[in-house]
Design an enzyme around this catalytic site. Structure first.
Site, PDB file in Angstrom:
ATOM      1  N   GLY A 103     -22.258  19.013  24.225  1.00 39.92           N
ATOM      2  CA  GLY A 103     -23.116  18.172  25.045  1.00 39.92           C
ATOM      3  C   GLY A 103     -23.882  18.963  26.009  1.00 39.92           C
ATOM      4  O   GLY A 103     -24.178  18.666  27.016  1.00 39.92           O
ATOM      5  N   SER A 104     -24.302  20.291  25.439  1.00 34.98           N
ATOM      6  CA  SER A 104     -25.401  20.748  26.424  1.00 34.98           C
ATOM      7  C   SER A 104     -26.535  20.225  26.472  1.00 34.98           C
ATOM      8  O   SER A 104     -27.311  20.432  27.628  1.00 34.98           O
ATOM      9  CB  SER A 104     -25.311  22.176  25.813  1.00 34.98           C
ATOM     10  OG  SER A 104     -25.942  22.282  24.557  1.00 34.98           O
ATOM     11  N   MET A 148     -23.233  13.794  15.203  1.00 31.07           N
ATOM     12  CA  MET A 148     -23.248  14.134  13.853  1.00 31.07           C
ATOM     13  C   MET A 148     -22.842  13.167  12.790  1.00 31.07           C
ATOM     14  O   MET A 148     -22.530  13.489  11.725  1.00 31.07           O
ATOM     15  CB  MET A 148     -21.935  15.055  13.729  1.00 31.07           C
ATOM     16  CG  MET A 148     -22.325  16.432  14.769  1.00 31.07           C
ATOM     17  SD  MET A 148     -23.836  17.178  14.674  1.00 31.07           S
ATOM     18  CE  MET A 148     -23.564  18.156  12.826  1.00 31.07           C
ATOM     19  N   ASN A 196     -33.829  11.699  18.495  1.00 30.81           N
ATOM     20  CA  ASN A 196     -32.921  12.558  18.167  1.00 30.81           C
ATOM     21  C   ASN A 196     -33.488  13.986  18.276  1.00 30.81           C
ATOM     22  O   ASN A 196     -34.618  14.267  18.472  1.00 30.81           O
ATOM     23  CB  ASN A 196     -32.510  12.470  16.557  1.00 30.81           C
ATOM     24  CG  ASN A 196     -31.445  13.585  16.148  1.00 30.81           C
ATOM     25  OD1 ASN A 196     -30.453  13.977  17.002  1.00 30.81           O
ATOM     26  ND2 ASN A 196     -31.673  14.346  15.107  1.00 30.81           N
ATOM     27  N   HIS A 235     -33.382  17.808  16.788  1.00 29.53           N
ATOM     28  CA  HIS A 235     -32.910  18.577  15.581  1.00 29.53           C
ATOM     29  C   HIS A 235     -33.179  20.047  15.632  1.00 29.53           C
ATOM     30  O   HIS A 235     -34.553  20.365  16.088  1.00 29.53           O
ATOM     31  CB  HIS A 235     -33.710  17.795  14.382  1.00 29.53           C
ATOM     32  CG  HIS A 235     -33.270  18.669  12.906  1.00 29.53           C
ATOM     33  ND1 HIS A 235     -31.804  18.563  12.598  1.00 29.53           N
ATOM     34  CD2 HIS A 235     -33.847  19.590  12.346  1.00 29.53           C
ATOM     35  CE1 HIS A 235     -31.614  19.227  11.443  1.00 29.53           C
ATOM     36  NE2 HIS A 235     -32.850  19.975  11.226  1.00 29.53           N
TER      37      HIS A 235
HETATM   38  C1  GRF Z   1     -28.022  20.932  18.862  1.00 28.94           C
HETATM   39  O1  GRF Z   1     -28.611  22.189  18.327  1.00 28.94           O
HETATM   40  C2  GRF Z   1     -28.805  19.934  18.284  1.00 28.94           C
HETATM   41  O2  GRF Z   1     -29.918  20.187  17.973  1.00 28.94           O
HETATM   42  C3  GRF Z   1     -28.201  19.378  17.008  1.00 28.94           C
HETATM   43  O3  GRF Z   1     -26.823  19.514  17.696  1.00 28.94           O
HETATM   44  C4  GRF Z   1     -26.713  20.415  18.534  1.00 28.94           C
HETATM   45  C5  GRF Z   1     -26.058  19.688  19.729  1.00 28.94           C
HETATM   46  O4  GRF Z   1     -25.590  20.748  20.788  1.00 28.94           O
HETATM   47  N1  GRF Z   1     -28.477  17.922  16.819  1.00 28.94           N
HETATM   48  P1  GRF Z   1     -25.099  20.032  22.059  1.00 28.94           P
HETATM   49  O5  GRF Z   1     -23.806  19.291  21.948  1.00 28.94           O
HETATM   50  O6  GRF Z   1     -25.960  19.475  22.914  1.00 28.94           O
HETATM   51  O7  GRF Z   1     -24.610  21.363  22.810  1.00 28.94           O
END
Ligand code: GRF
Length: 195
Positions: free
Chosen positions: A12-13, A92, A109, A111
């Site tokens: 969730g960063s 995911m 989204n 990516h």
């Molecule tokens: C990120 O690298 C994003 O681009 C991809 O999944 C990752 C999620 O990371 N879709 P976080 O959970 O937001 O840290």
């Protein structure tokens, strides 16, 4: 106020970056609900820290998508929270009709590649293995494909000679945390303006 929901499966960063960017209340947009298909995902702990309502939605039997019932439950929770749009932050699973049809053109989204290059999983690893000199991240609208919708914004970063998949991913994430709040803000502004 413009209200948005966040869906995530991981730590969730990106959600943290969004919550911090929007928590000042200066902006007329707020994350109002966080949903996860992973019961103990970090993103749910973060939502509790930020005191944003959050729920685990059991995904059902498939690995790459929610069961139709689970996705309908997600739509119900988002509608009950009266969200105007939806932000995927490390979610995911592929989005199917119930959610796509409930929020047409209103699902974003992020990516970790310069789309259309390196769609799919572990895009940072794909970039290192392909030997490209530039990588980055893309915010796009979600459609029925995987990482195929209209591009709303990108950040570019160099791939360094000694980059590993992990070091490149870490630097892409730094770029993500700047890009996503900026593009989400622009999107909310457009909705606010009725565009
Ligand atoms: C990120 O690298 C994003 O681009 C991809 O999944 C990752 C999620 O990371 N879709 P976080 O959970 O937001 O840290």
């Amino acid at each position: 106020m413009i209200r948005f929901g966040v869906l995530g499966s991981g730590k969730g960063s990106n959600f943290r970056a969004l919550a911090e960017a929007f928590q000042t209340g200066v902006l007329d947009a707020q994350p109002v609900i966080v949903l996860s298909d992973v019961e103990h995902a970090g993103i749910l702990d973060l939502a509790r820290t930020f005191e944003i309502p959050c729920h685990f939605v059991a995904p059902g039997p498939y690995r790459t998508k929610m069961s139709p019932e689970a996705e309908i439950e997600i739509v119900r929770l988002l509608r009950d929270a009266q969200v105007d749009f939806v932000v995927l932050a490390g979610y995911m699973r592929v989005i199917k009709e119930p959610l796509l049809n409930a929020f047409p053109g209103r699902i974003l989204n992020i990516h970790p590649s310069l789309l259309p290059a390196f769609r799919g999983l572990e895009a940072w690893r794909q970039a290192v293995e392909a030997g490209v000199s530039e990588a980055g991240c893309t915010v796009h609208l979600v459609d029925a494909g995987v990482d195929t919708g209209t591009i709303l914004g990108q950040s570019r970063i160099p791939v360094l000679p000694d980059d590993t998949a992990e070091s490149l991913h870490a630097r892409i994430q730094v770029a993500e945390h700047e890009l996503y709040p900026r593009i989400v803000r622009e999107f909310a502004d457009h909705l606010q303006a009725g565009e």
